[in-house]
Design an enzyme around this catalytic site. Structure first.
Site, PDB file in Angstrom:
ATOM      1  N   SER A 184       7.682   1.730  20.153  1.00 54.51           N
ATOM      2  CA  SER A 184       6.369   1.292  20.627  1.00 54.51           C
ATOM      3  C   SER A 184       6.505   0.661  22.003  1.00 54.51           C
ATOM      4  O   SER A 184       7.310  -0.264  22.202  1.00 54.51           O
ATOM      5  CB  SER A 184       5.751   0.269  19.666  1.00 54.51           C
ATOM      6  OG  SER A 184       4.560  -0.269  20.212  1.00 54.51           O
ATOM      7  N   SER A 213       3.958   6.449  24.852  1.00 57.79           N
ATOM      8  CA  SER A 213       2.718   5.828  25.341  1.00 57.79           C
ATOM      9  C   SER A 213       2.921   5.083  26.649  1.00 57.79           C
ATOM     10  O   SER A 213       2.455   3.950  26.836  1.00 57.79           O
ATOM     11  CB  SER A 213       2.148   4.887  24.267  1.00 57.79           C
ATOM     12  OG  SER A 213       1.952   5.570  23.041  1.00 57.79           O
ATOM     13  N   GLU A 343      -2.583   8.441  20.596  1.00 52.28           N
ATOM     14  CA  GLU A 343      -3.822   8.020  19.939  1.00 52.28           C
ATOM     15  C   GLU A 343      -4.776   9.186  19.732  1.00 52.28           C
ATOM     16  O   GLU A 343      -5.621   9.164  18.836  1.00 52.28           O
ATOM     17  CB  GLU A 343      -4.514   6.933  20.764  1.00 52.28           C
ATOM     18  CG  GLU A 343      -3.830   5.580  20.730  1.00 52.28           C
ATOM     19  CD  GLU A 343      -3.993   4.868  19.398  1.00 52.28           C
ATOM     20  OE1 GLU A 343      -5.003   5.107  18.714  1.00 52.28           O
ATOM     21  OE2 GLU A 343      -3.120   4.072  19.045  1.00 52.28           O
ATOM     22  N   GLN A 370       2.549   3.759  12.822  1.00 57.47           N
ATOM     23  CA  GLN A 370       1.261   3.180  13.202  1.00 57.47           C
ATOM     24  C   GLN A 370       0.618   2.489  11.995  1.00 57.47           C
ATOM     25  O   GLN A 370       1.310   2.083  11.068  1.00 57.47           O
ATOM     26  CB  GLN A 370       0.358   4.270  13.756  1.00 57.47           C
ATOM     27  CG  GLN A 370       0.914   4.977  14.975  1.00 57.47           C
ATOM     28  CD  GLN A 370       0.989   4.062  16.187  1.00 57.47           C
ATOM     29  OE1 GLN A 370       2.068   3.636  16.581  1.00 57.47           O
ATOM     30  NE2 GLN A 370      -0.141   3.772  16.796  1.00 57.47           N
TER      31      GLN A 370
END
EC number: 2.5.1.19
Length: 455
Positions: A184, A213, A343, A370
């Site tokens: 993450s 991300s 996402e 998640q």
């Protein structure tokens, strides 16, 4: 005898996903960005003075963040909106954090990754002990690398995952630290946001597999700089690479100078992630949806969405009134690397099961960690409709087949609930348990969805 409220009944009773009777034609004003709101809240709480946030999101995740900052000594209050609109009141935040009542505070992180990963570094600035806990799923989500990094920077922490306690001493030394954030990017953001309040600032190096991300880290850096914090970003060469890493691109380094952020006056952008489901409705029905206020330039990963929808057969145009997406009447499958925009993977999976050619979504292995294991949940729940979805090492492979209605469980994941609503537009008989879980980011999702269908 017990009674249940309307909200409790809606949470547990299956919600009949509305079927589109024709092409959708609507303008949908989505709420403020969750990522933007929570970053702005943190930076405002670290500043010495009052900040105003205009158009902030009010959802479970941001309310949890506001409560956490209050418990850490900041003031967070509503104020009349400067520019009245759908967001309602502004938020005024007065910092800095540090003073906590009775030398002891508790923070409920719920299932909010930003709260769990952004506030532990703030707790090191508090004068007292800060206890952290959250929903059962949060106890399984990655935190250990962050806590280990904070210890290396001078923090005292009891525990390696939730529940844990930060023994706040009013500040830490800071310095250089290496963290594996391959699960993450929030693990790095959580260090960077608070680093300017460390005595020596911090130099944070990511050393591990590919950082997922990445645009969210771009958001963090941009927000820090907008608040007056000096941030240097460096991509080390191969000679700096630790053993065991795959390539030079697997490492990035950030240096945050000490000094602290300044109070800010900030307008929160619309949440482009939450817009994904509404724009997908245009694709699913061959209709047209406009999102007002879509920024011409933004660090939000949602900026990548229009080209993905175009690849699936839609048209997208940024107009003065907002981003307009028009469905082409036919959905084509895609082969896409979503490592920068995981996402979007759930909703794109929903469109992929409606497509007439196969799809491959790659670079999203981190979605296993998640709100739920999104890859497994998408395959199993959409499989109840007859969808043919294979979970791969780094994503999903979808082969289109005829679908039927079924009752679907979003596993307390807001993105899955929205995905199932998209599929329900084209597949009669889809019902969704716990539609209220969308309140994590879109508190009024069910009403907004039905209003969109009504034009």
């Amino acid at each position: 005898m017990t009674t249940t409220t309307r909200e409790q009944r809606e949470q547990h009773d299956p919600w009949p996903a509305p079927v589109a009777t024709g092409p959708v034609s609507a303008t949908v004003a989505v709420p403020g960005s969750k990522s933007g709101t929570n970053r702005a809240l943190v930076l405002a709480a670290l500043a010495d003075g009052a900040s105003r946030l205009r158009g902030p999101l009010r959802s479970r995740d941001t309310l949890l963040m506001a409560a956490a900052l209050r418990n850490l000594g900041a003031q967070v209050t509503d104020a009349p909106a400067t520019d009245p609109g759908p967001a309602g009141a502004d938020l005024v935040v007065t910092g800095p954090v540090g003073a906590i009542n009775g030398g002891l505070a508790s923070i409920d992180c719920g299932n909010a990754g930003t709260v769990a990963r952004f506030t532990p570094a703030l707790a090191t600035l508090a004068k007292g002990d800060v206890h952290f806990d959250g929903d059962p799923r949060m106890r399984e989500r990655p935190l250990t690398p962050l806590l280990a990094a904070l210890r290396e920077l001078g923090a005292r922490i009891d525990g390696d995952r939730m529940p844990f306690t930060v023994r706040g001493g009013g500040g830490i030394a800071g310095g250089a630290v290496t963290v594996d954030a391959s699960t993450s990017s929030q693990l790095v953001s959580g260090l960077l946001l608070a680093a300017s309040r460390f005595e020596r600032g911090a130099t944070v190096t990511h050393a591990g597999h590919r950082l997922p991300s990445g645009p969210y880290l771009d958001m963090t850096v941009a927000d820090l700089r907008a608040a007056g914090v000096t941030v240097h970003v460096d991509v080390p060469g191969p000679g700096d690479r630790p053993s065991g890493t795959a390539d030079a691109a697997s490492i990035r380094r950030w240096r945050v100078e000490p000094g602290g952020p300044a109070p800010l006056d900030r307008v929160i952008e619309p949440d482009l992630n939450s817009a994904t489901a509404f724009l997908a409705a245009a694709v699913a029905t061959g209709g047209q949806v406009t999102i007002p206020g879509w920024p011409a330039h933004t660090e939000q990963p949602g900026r990548l969405l229009p080209e993905l929808l175009v690849a699936m057969g839609a048209e997208a145009e940024l107009r003065p009134e907002g981003l307009r997406v028009t469905g082409g009447g036919r959905i084509t499958g895609i082969d896409a690397d979503l490592s920068d925009f995981g996402e979007a993977a759930p909703v794109l999976t929903g469109l992929a099961v409606l497509a007439d050619t196969p799809s491959r979504l790659r670079g999203i292995a981190h979605l296993r960690l998640q709100e739920t294991d999104r890859l497994a949940a998408l395959a199993s729940e959409l499989g109840k409709l007859g969808a043919r979805i294979a979970v791969t090492d780094d994503g999903l492979r979808i082969d289109p087949v005829p679908l039927r209605g079924a009752r679907l469980d979003p596993h307390a994941d807001h993105r899955l609930a929205m995905t199932f609503a998209v599929v329900g537009l084209a597949v009669p008989g889809v019902t969704i348990d716990d539609i209220a879980t969308t309140g994590k980011t879109v508190p009024d999702f069910a009403r907004m969805w039905t209003s969109m269908l009504a034009g």
